[in-house]
Write a protein that holds these residues in place. Structure first.
Motif, PDB file in Angstrom:
ATOM      1  N   ASP A 179       0.813  -1.207   0.000  1.00 44.26           N
ATOM      2  CA  ASP A 179       0.000   0.000   0.000  1.00 44.26           C
ATOM      3  C   ASP A 179       0.852   1.265   0.000  1.00 44.26           C
ATOM      4  O   ASP A 179       0.315   2.375   0.032  1.00 44.26           O
ATOM      5  CB  ASP A 179      -0.918   0.004   1.231  1.00 44.26           C
ATOM      6  N   ASN A 180       2.133   1.113  -0.008  1.00 49.72           N
ATOM      7  CA  ASN A 180       3.025   2.253   0.080  1.00 49.72           C
ATOM      8  C   ASN A 180       3.246   2.862  -1.302  1.00 49.72           C
ATOM      9  O   ASN A 180       3.437   2.152  -2.288  1.00 49.72           O
ATOM     10  CB  ASN A 180       4.350   1.790   0.693  1.00 49.72           C
ATOM     11  N   SER A 181       3.233   4.198  -1.389  1.00 48.58           N
ATOM     12  CA  SER A 181       3.369   4.866  -2.687  1.00 48.58           C
ATOM     13  C   SER A 181       4.738   4.611  -3.307  1.00 48.58           C
ATOM     14  O   SER A 181       4.852   4.473  -4.530  1.00 48.58           O
ATOM     15  CB  SER A 181       3.136   6.368  -2.523  1.00 48.58           C
ATOM     16  N   ALA A 182       5.797   4.538  -2.468  1.00 44.45           N
ATOM     17  CA  ALA A 182       7.132   4.255  -3.001  1.00 44.45           C
ATOM     18  C   ALA A 182       7.181   2.839  -3.583  1.00 44.45           C
ATOM     19  O   ALA A 182       7.781   2.606  -4.632  1.00 44.45           O
ATOM     20  CB  ALA A 182       8.183   4.424  -1.910  1.00 44.45           C
ATOM     21  N   TRP A 183       6.520   1.898  -2.885  1.00 52.98           N
ATOM     22  CA  TRP A 183       6.468   0.524  -3.392  1.00 52.98           C
ATOM     23  C   TRP A 183       5.735   0.476  -4.732  1.00 52.98           C
ATOM     24  O   TRP A 183       6.157  -0.193  -5.673  1.00 52.98           O
ATOM     25  CB  TRP A 183       5.767  -0.366  -2.377  1.00 52.98           C
TER      26      TRP A 183
END
Length: 351
Positions: free
Chosen positions: A111-115
């Protein structure tokens, strides 16, 4: 871009069948393991273990290849095997070591934007951007983890095998991601994988015909198609031309004489017995370009790829079905370097 290709050395006789069988168990408890994927990498040959941990399958392949044992929650095991020209039975009883995966951490990263940014970049380089990639998806992307090293390379790993559904070619791929690193600044990098191909069930005759045509198109003009044509001395017939770099002046790839094959294989640390399986050797003294396709009468619009010798002695070896024998012998740039997982057909595929 520079890519190294890693394909097993496999030929495909029509009338020889070998049986690969055995049992897979948990190393700590000794209990049999069900649903372990046992397969010959890059092919459709394989099976899963039953409730008793037992597996058995036949294959008509011959040569040197990698047998993979894969199950979620366990470390993957691999065995390098050579099959001869005689019918034989190979037995491998394997014990797998369990590993722990913290799913909650993976869910947070998913759910992470960087991921998500790293995933989109990984997907573009791993699956590709061709027409086949548009209908190809990683169905369990949440198992991926990303990092960047001091050189700015994108590094990827997976906590379990990736499942890739290719609706353009009609395959589901089970992919062990051994290594992935890519420099996004200059678009160079490489990845190493083990792959099991499973044919999807077509929903209609129309879809079946579409898959058949797309598989042949994916093979047509590919590196393996070129190497098979080189092996059979059919380059011109199959619309390949070898030229010097950045020119249309014809060049040559020199074959190694048959009486020197055993010595050449041995000097490169390869099994000399492979000379008995029809392997052929070639010398590529310097990089050359490969022109692919039919030349127009008005202008030359053929695709251009480049072969680069990697070994000090400039040699490389090819099996009868067009698979390069040694990963360290050749690298490619140009058209072939745009080929990705979405364009891949099994190495035992024949059009």
């Amino acid at each position: 871009m520079l890519l190294l290709f890693a394909f097993p050395a496999i030929s495909q006789p029509q009338d020889i069948q070998s049986v690969i069988s055995g049992m897979v168990s948990d190393k700590d408890s000794g209990e049999p393991l069900e649903d372990v994927h046992v397969y010959i990498s890059y092919t459709t040959s394989g099976i899963s273990t039953d409730e008793n941990g037992v597996y058995s399958f036949r294959t008509g392949l011959s040569g040197q290849f990698e047998l993979v044992f894969s199950r979620i929650g366990y470390e993957t095991e691999k065995r390098t095997i050579s099959l001869g020209n005689d019918e034989e039975s190979l037995v491998f009883n394997i014990q797998l070591v369990s590993k722990s995966v913290v799913l909650s951490q993976l869910e947070v990263k998913a759910d992470n934007s960087a991921w998500l940014r790293d995933y989109e970049e990984f997907k573009r380089e791993f699956l590709g951007t061709t027409i086949y990639a548009a209908d190809t998806e990683i169905t369990n992307r949440w198992v991926l983890n990303f990092n960047r090293n001091d050189s700015g390379q994108l590094l990827a790993s997976a906590s379990e095998p990736l499942r890739i559904e290719n609706l353009s070619l009609g395959y589901e791929l089970l992919v062990e991601l051994d290594d992935f690193r890519w420099n996004l600044r200059d678009n160079t990098g490489y990845y190493r994988v083990q792959v099991r191909f499973e044919e999807l069930e077509p929903e209609s005759d129309r879809q079946y015909r579409s898959w058949t045509q797309n598989r042949e198109r994916a093979y047509e003009g590919s590196l393996r198609h070129f190497l098979k044509s080189l092996y059979e001395d059919n380059l011109s017939r199959n619309r390949f031309e070898v030229v010097w770099m950045n020119s249309t002046q014809r060049a040559t790839i020199q074959p190694i004489e048959q009486n020197r094959m055993i010595q050449s294989l041995s000097s490169n640390g390869l099994d000399p017995k492979l000379a008995l399986h029809g392997v052929k050797g070639f010398i590529l003294k310097e990089p050359v370009d490969i022109l692919i396709g039919r030349r127009s009468y008005i202008y030359d619009n053929r695709k251009r790829a480049r072969l680069v010798p990697v070994r000090n002695d400039k040699s490389f070896f090819v099996m009868p079905n067009g698979n390069v024998l040694d990963i360290l012998s050749l690298a490619v740039t140009g058209y072939w370097s745009s080929y990705r997982m979405a364009d891949m057909v099994p190495i035992n595929f024949e059009p």
